[in-house]
Motif scaffolding. Structure first.
Motif, PDB file in Angstrom:
ATOM      1  N   ALA A  29      74.309 -87.406 -39.723  1.00  0.00           N
ATOM      2  CA  ALA A  29      74.666 -88.710 -38.849  1.00  0.00           C
ATOM      3  C   ALA A  29      75.803 -88.718 -38.569  1.00  0.00           C
ATOM      4  O   ALA A  29      76.308 -89.957 -37.741  1.00  0.00           O
ATOM      5  N   PHE A  34      76.781 -84.046 -35.968  1.00  0.00           N
ATOM      6  CA  PHE A  34      75.532 -83.933 -35.307  1.00  0.00           C
ATOM      7  C   PHE A  34      75.422 -83.192 -33.884  1.00  0.00           C
ATOM      8  O   PHE A  34      74.663 -82.593 -33.394  1.00  0.00           O
ATOM      9  N   ALA A  59      68.842 -89.760 -40.364  1.00  0.00           N
ATOM     10  CA  ALA A  59      69.438 -90.654 -39.565  1.00  0.00           C
ATOM     11  C   ALA A  59      70.095 -92.105 -40.552  1.00  0.00           C
ATOM     12  O   ALA A  59      69.599 -92.200 -41.571  1.00  0.00           O
ATOM     13  N   ILE A  76      73.546 -90.780 -33.417  1.00  0.00           N
ATOM     14  CA  ILE A  76      72.054 -90.058 -33.075  1.00  0.00           C
ATOM     15  C   ILE A  76      71.248 -90.774 -31.818  1.00  0.00           C
ATOM     16  O   ILE A  76      71.038 -89.818 -31.002  1.00  0.00           O
ATOM     17  N   TYR A  96      62.378 -89.947 -38.000  1.00  0.00           N
ATOM     18  CA  TYR A  96      63.783 -90.267 -38.436  1.00  0.00           C
ATOM     19  C   TYR A  96      63.545 -90.453 -39.759  1.00  0.00           C
ATOM     20  O   TYR A  96      62.778 -91.554 -40.129  1.00  0.00           O
TER      21      TYR A  96
END
Length: 261
Positions: A29, A34, A59, A76, A96
């Motif tokens: 994250a 990411f 996440a 994200i 998620y």
């Protein structure tokens, strides 16, 4: 044959899927991981695998009663939403999950991309480039003239870090750069709109502004850190000066040079 109780030793909640692909990497994250490492994976698997395969994304965010997250926070959401809005990744295919919780994920079919820091460079270079083009397209649709020709670049971009690994003499560095630009007439002669020196921090108005700023950069200067992942939005061949450290930590210059050669 499946084990009759595959999650019998799980200490926490068990979330079951029919088909699942895991996209996580180290610090999944974090912007520095990411954007350049996890997001190319997500784009790749969303295009390569059938639509009935659930994409699991680690996440941060509020956990619901099912043990998953409805809307991710921060990084994200910032980088993934433009691709979801353009339909490049199917929104209903994503689940998620919180990064730090005692949960077991069980699937009858499990897919796992190569677990490496660098698979997006060594294996998925085409996906990485497709990701860059998608972001530039999003900026263009928002009225930004991306990508620009090199002669029309108009800034030297210095990435600002506010806490750890920051430039302790950033004001002096900026002043020196401005002096170099002002004292060299070739700068204004080569670049159609001349050059100015600007610092970058993530825009509060969304990623399109960040894409536009990096696309305008004729040169990028930054301490080693997550902000450099945004150089994905810069043009191919734009020089990048990455500053490392003289401390005893692993990120001092000799170690960083060795890892890049």
């Amino acid at each position: 044959m499946f084990h009759p109780q595959p999650c019998a030793n799980a200490k926490g909640k068990v979330i079951t899927f029919d088909k699942l692909v895991v996209t996580a990497n180290v610090y999944p994250a974090s912007a520095g991981h990411f954007l350049p490492a996890v997001l190319p994976r997500i784009l790749f698997v969303s295009q390569a695998l059938p639509s009935d395969v659930t994409i699991l994304i680690l996440a941060r965010g509020k956990v619901n009663s099912q043990g998953t997250i409805d809307t991710p926070d921060g990084v994200i959401q910032r980088y993934l939403e433009p691709l979801l809005s353009m339909g490049l990744i199917r929104r209903n295919q994503i689940v998620y999950a919180p990064k730090d919780q005692n949960v077991a994920y069980y699937a009858k079919e499990l897919y796992m991309p190569i677990n490496s820091h660098f698979e997006h460079i060594l294996v998925h270079a085409k996906v990485h480039n497709a990701l860059r083009k998608a972001f530039l397209s999003a900026a263009a649709k928002a009225g930004k003239p991306c990508p620009r020709a090199y002669k029309t670049k108009d800034i030297i971009l210095v990435i600002h870090r506010g806490n750890s690994r920051k430039l302790v003499n950033e004001p002096e560095v900026l002043q020196s750069l401005k002096g170099l630009v002002a004292g060299d007439p070739k700068m204004s002669q080569f670049f159609t709109n001349g050059l100015t020196v600007q610092t970058w921090v993530p825009s509060k108005n969304g990623i399109v502004n960040d894409i536009d700023l990096f696309d305008r950069a004729a040169l990028i200067i930054a301490p080693h850190g997550a902000g450099l992942s945004n150089m994905m939005f810069a043009s191919v061949g734009v020089p990048v000066v990455e500053l490392c450290y003289q401390s005893k930590k692993p990120m001092q210059c000799p170690h960083m040079v060795i890892t890049r050669t």
